[in-house]
Write a protein that holds these residues in place. Structure first.
Motif, PDB file in Angstrom:
ATOM      1  N   GLY A 329      -0.826  -6.911   8.077  1.00 44.23           N
ATOM      2  CA  GLY A 329      -0.303  -5.623   7.536  1.00 44.23           C
ATOM      3  C   GLY A 329      -0.910  -5.038   6.453  1.00 44.23           C
ATOM      4  O   GLY A 329      -0.556  -3.885   6.037  1.00 44.23           O
ATOM      5  N   MET A 330      -1.920  -5.751   5.917  1.00 46.48           N
ATOM      6  CA  MET A 330      -2.701  -5.434   4.970  1.00 46.48           C
ATOM      7  C   MET A 330      -4.067  -5.496   5.078  1.00 46.48           C
ATOM      8  O   MET A 330      -4.725  -6.652   5.464  1.00 46.48           O
ATOM      9  CB  MET A 330      -2.350  -6.350   3.412  1.00 46.48           C
ATOM     10  N   GLN A 331      -5.054  -4.392   4.773  1.00 48.46           N
ATOM     11  CA  GLN A 331      -6.405  -4.568   4.711  1.00 48.46           C
ATOM     12  C   GLN A 331      -6.842  -4.418   3.557  1.00 48.46           C
ATOM     13  O   GLN A 331      -6.493  -3.742   2.558  1.00 48.46           O
ATOM     14  CB  GLN A 331      -6.931  -3.133   5.377  1.00 48.46           C
ATOM     15  N   VAL A 332      -8.031  -5.165   3.253  1.00 49.26           N
ATOM     16  CA  VAL A 332      -8.650  -5.299   1.899  1.00 49.26           C
ATOM     17  C   VAL A 332     -10.277  -5.033   2.050  1.00 49.26           C
ATOM     18  O   VAL A 332     -10.636  -5.586   2.917  1.00 49.26           O
ATOM     19  CB  VAL A 332      -8.376  -6.607   1.311  1.00 49.26           C
ATOM     20  N   ARG A 333     -10.646  -4.027   1.156  1.00 49.17           N
ATOM     21  CA  ARG A 333     -11.902  -3.997   1.246  1.00 49.17           C
ATOM     22  C   ARG A 333     -12.571  -3.970  -0.313  1.00 49.17           C
ATOM     23  O   ARG A 333     -11.921  -3.688  -1.053  1.00 49.17           O
ATOM     24  CB  ARG A 333     -12.521  -2.741   1.865  1.00 49.17           C
ATOM     25  N   ILE A 334     -13.789  -4.136  -0.601  1.00 49.28           N
ATOM     26  CA  ILE A 334     -14.448  -4.319  -1.985  1.00 49.28           C
ATOM     27  C   ILE A 334     -15.667  -3.170  -1.977  1.00 49.28           C
ATOM     28  O   ILE A 334     -16.285  -2.963  -1.048  1.00 49.28           O
ATOM     29  CB  ILE A 334     -15.144  -5.777  -2.196  1.00 49.28           C
ATOM     30  N   VAL A 335     -15.298  -2.149  -3.029  1.00 48.43           N
ATOM     31  CA  VAL A 335     -16.362  -1.079  -3.000  1.00 48.43           C
ATOM     32  C   VAL A 335     -16.988  -1.281  -4.618  1.00 48.43           C
ATOM     33  O   VAL A 335     -16.344  -1.855  -5.683  1.00 48.43           O
ATOM     34  CB  VAL A 335     -15.502   0.188  -3.107  1.00 48.43           C
ATOM     35  N   GLY A 336     -18.226  -0.489  -4.714  1.00 46.84           N
ATOM     36  CA  GLY A 336     -18.818  -0.382  -5.876  1.00 46.84           C
ATOM     37  C   GLY A 336     -17.800   0.142  -7.007  1.00 46.84           C
ATOM     38  O   GLY A 336     -17.275   1.138  -6.496  1.00 46.84           O
TER      39      GLY A 336
END
Length: 500
Positions: A329-336
């Motif tokens: 149920g949770m999406q995680v992404r890494i961004v600059g």
């Protein structure tokens, strides 16, 4: 799935009616009684003029009474706004206004702290004490209305506004619905080892997401028993853990360590605690190896942990030191942090989250101010994802600093220092110097140590520019300055390091 408070109360009363739901040192209540009494109290609230969608603030210590009042309001659709018992009069007034609170239920005093309720905003329609609340009476017509309102609540309806305990800036009023809050709690139950047979002790106050989500709503969702207390103290807490046969102790590691220091002289035996509890209180055979278990990771905006791994299970060795994996149920992404563009695997950047368990919004902010155009929330936390999807935390964006042009992440240095022999805890920040920022470390040692020996050992595990040049050696974590929320007060820590 039961994704409203009303349906949870009904279902758990049917499944576990005689089981303790909430226990405090003076009172206990079963699931059957919790269901019955919150229904009656809800009817009394309706008769007094409180309706669905109205915001009701709660300012009182942990206990059965807090649970009864909050759940009674939640089940027919009122929006509960938990308030910290640590608030000053000015802070109290500000949070009441920010959350547009219409009714306030508050103790007049707690632990010598008076709340000056006569100075509250004029928009309030009522101010009552818990005693006055329990004296309210409903009538048959109100009971029918409250029953209909409760059954009409939907998962999308608002549940609560929880203020963050932010380390900088004014606290934010974070809005959650029944569905997103209960879904977030349910997604992490297995990782936190909470099930229907659990007798859970959690020291966090109910006005923080750790106490509300990790404690009260976790117990309700799982059908477990929650043991709580208004004022944790080593001797009384140890006795409570033993008397109530607590099986799972979650919460602050430093509190567990403090209790462990008192345990030998207390005469108490904690024979019921099981793996998944904090290590300090477990016998050696049940403890994990350093870094092997996930550090559950979350925030108020995600209604508690959104990332983890079973608390009684070692992660793969390649993932040691991580926070585990994002829950369903949770999406995680890494961004600059500067560009906002997705970062490559392994690169450190800002953590963004998205999914059905994320907050609905923040009080007095538009959706465009809170979320990106494609629905991501920028957490302000730094981290990286490895190739297997494990998340590693690297501190806050506003914590990182540069030494001679190179970026230093305090959490990375802290983790390396904790791996050194004789070091049980480490706290790192920048310290100003004549040529720019230096790395400063306050280190808690459980064996004799010197700054020179630690500096030499640190050179083996850290790049030269990350090795602390300013050291403060402490005998215990009692010397680490903390704010009202229990978080390390970085400003005061920096001042101590400057004086060392």
């Amino acid at each position: 799935m039961t994704d409203t408070i009303d349906s949870l109360l009904r279902d758990q009363a049917a499944a576990h009616g005689a089981r303790d739901a909430v226990v405090d040192p003076a009172e206990r209540i079963s699931y059957a009684e919790l269901n019955r009494s919150t229904g009656e109290l809800g009817a009394a609230f309706v008769a007094s003029g409180i309706g669905k969608g109205m915001r009701v603030a709660l300012l009182m210590p942990n206990g059965v009474a807090w649970a009864r009042i909050a759940l009674a309001l939640m089940r027919f659709g009122a929006v509960v706004v938990p308030l910290s018992t640590l608030l000053t009069a000015r802070e109290l007034s500000a949070q009441l206004q920010t959350a547009s609170v219409q009714h306030l239920i508050a103790v007049e005093e707690f632990r010598g702290h008076r709340y000056h309720l006569d100075a509250t905003p004029p928009a309030l329609r009522s101010v009552r004490t818990p005693e006055q609340v329990f004296a309210l009476r409903g009538h048959p017509a109100a009971a029918e209305v409250a029953e209909a309102m409760s059954r009409g609540v939907r998962p999308a309806d608002p549940l609560t506004v929880v203020f963050t305990s932010g380390s900088s800036g004014a606290p934010k009023g974070v809005r959650h619905s029944h569905g997103n809050a209960i879904g977030a709690v349910r997604s992490g139950l297995a990782a936190r080892c909470v099930d229907a047979d659990t007798r859970l002790y959690l020291p966090m106050p109910f006005f923080w997401i750790g106490g509300l989500g990790g404690g009260l709503l976790s117990a309700l969702t799982a059908g477990a028993t929650l043991i709580t207390e208004p004022v944790p103290q080593p001797d009384s807490t140890l006795r409570l853990l033993a008397d109530e046969r607590v099986t799972l102790f979650r919460g602050w590691p430093d509190q567990a360590e403090a209790l462990a220091r008192h345990l030998p002289a207390s005469g108490v035996e904690l024979t019921e605690l099981r793996a998944g509890s904090l290590d300090a209180l477990l016998p050696p055979r049940l403890r994990s190896r350093p870094g092997a278990r996930a550090r559950l990771f979350g925030m108020t905006e995600s209604f508690g942990p959104y990332c983890g791994y079973p608390a009684d299970t070692d992660m793969p060795e390649t993932a040691w030191g991580s926070c585990g994996k994002p829950f369903d149920g949770m999406q995680v992404r890494i961004v600059g942090a500067d560009t906002g563009e997705p970062a490559p695997t392994g690169a450190i950047g800002m953590i963004q989250i998205r999914g059905r368990h994320v907050m609905r919004g923040i009080c007095r902010r538009s959706r465009e101010e809170v979320f990106t155009s494609d629905g991501w929330y920028a957490t302000g936390d730094l981290g990286h994802l490895d190739a297997d999807g494990f998340l590693y935390y690297h501190g806050r964006c506003d914590d990182m600093f540069k030494v001679r042009g190179a970026t230093v992440y305090p959490s990375e240095v802290e983790q390396a220092l904790r791996s050194l022999d004789g070091v049980s805890a480490a706290f790192v920040t920048n310290v100003a110097g004549p040529e720019g920022d230096r790395v400063g470390a306050a280190v808690v040692c459980d064996a004799p140590a010197t700054a020179e020996r630690l500096r030499s050992a640190a050179r083996e595990v850290l790049s030269s520019f990350k090795v602390p040049t300013v050291w403060l050696l402490l005998d215990s974590q009692d010397g680490v300055p903390r704010g009202a929320t229990g978080k390390v007060d970085v400003t005061r820590l920096r001042a101590l390091l400057e004086q060392s």
